[in-house]
Design an enzyme around this catalytic site. Structure first.
Site, PDB file in Angstrom:
ATOM      1  N   PRO A   2     -96.632-137.408 -24.244  1.00 46.23           N
ATOM      2  CA  PRO A   2     -96.042-137.908 -23.005  1.00 46.23           C
ATOM      3  C   PRO A   2     -94.707-138.593 -23.266  1.00 46.23           C
ATOM      4  O   PRO A   2     -94.550-139.334 -24.244  1.00 46.23           O
ATOM      5  CB  PRO A   2     -97.068-138.906 -22.491  1.00 46.23           C
ATOM      6  CG  PRO A   2     -98.339-138.525 -23.134  1.00 46.23           C
ATOM      7  CD  PRO A   2     -97.960-137.950 -24.467  1.00 46.23           C
ATOM      8  N   LYS A  33    -103.967-139.541 -23.143  1.00 45.76           N
ATOM      9  CA  LYS A  33    -103.324-139.067 -24.376  1.00 45.76           C
ATOM     10  C   LYS A  33    -103.268-140.218 -25.382  1.00 45.76           C
ATOM     11  O   LYS A  33    -103.265-141.384 -25.005  1.00 45.76           O
ATOM     12  CB  LYS A  33    -101.892-138.600 -24.085  1.00 45.76           C
ATOM     13  CG  LYS A  33    -101.774-137.446 -23.114  1.00 45.76           C
ATOM     14  CD  LYS A  33    -101.850-136.143 -23.845  1.00 45.76           C
ATOM     15  CE  LYS A  33    -101.479-134.989 -22.918  1.00 45.76           C
ATOM     16  NZ  LYS A  33    -101.227-133.781 -23.646  1.00 45.76           N
ATOM     17  N   ILE A  65     -97.449-132.407 -22.040  1.00 46.45           N
ATOM     18  CA  ILE A  65     -98.090-131.107 -22.240  1.00 46.45           C
ATOM     19  C   ILE A  65     -99.456-131.226 -21.571  1.00 46.45           C
ATOM     20  O   ILE A  65    -100.355-131.889 -22.079  1.00 46.45           O
ATOM     21  CB  ILE A  65     -98.233-130.768 -23.737  1.00 46.45           C
ATOM     22  CG1 ILE A  65     -96.864-130.673 -24.395  1.00 46.45           C
ATOM     23  CG2 ILE A  65     -99.017-129.467 -23.913  1.00 46.45           C
ATOM     24  CD1 ILE A  65     -96.902-130.571 -25.906  1.00 46.45           C
TER      25      ILE A  65
END
Length: 115
Positions: A2, A33, A65
């Site tokens: 991120p 994440k 992602i």
């Protein structure tokens, strides 16, 4: 991976160390994440106008992602707007946040792409 970037007209020296310590915790928790991959970039002192006013405002981009998209962006926005309001004292109606899903093959780290 991120990546949260904030362009703001607030002076760079007004970006508190408290914000820089808190932001890397909020972003990965919102996205699920690991913090070790999170990058936060604050560009203060930018000449900006929002809604015809030079009052404090940011334009933000959240790249990841996966973990962004129509089903989850409202939840992310709620957490990120709270961070900006609490730590930078920027009202929610003075900011845009763009969420971008990055292809793993388009982002590299440590010498190679993620996919």
């Amino acid at each position: 991976m991120p990546y949260f970037t904030i362009d703001t007209n607030k002076p760079q020296d007004s970006i508190s160390s408290a914000f820089l310590k808190k932001a890397p915790n909020v972003v990965p928790k919102a996205l699920g994440k690991p913090e070790s991959y999170v990058s936060i970039h604050v560009n203060g002192g930018q000449p900006m106008v929002f809604g015809g006013s030079e009052d404090p405002c940011p334009v933000c981009v959240l790249k990841s992602i996966g973990c962004v998209g129509p089903k989850v962006n409202n939840s992310h926005a709620e957490k990120l707007y709270k961070l900006l309001a609490d730590e930078l004292k920027i009202p929610k109606n003075r900011c845009y946040i763009e969420s971008v899903d990055i292809e793993a093959s388009s982002m590299a780290f440590n010498g190679s792409t993620f996919g």
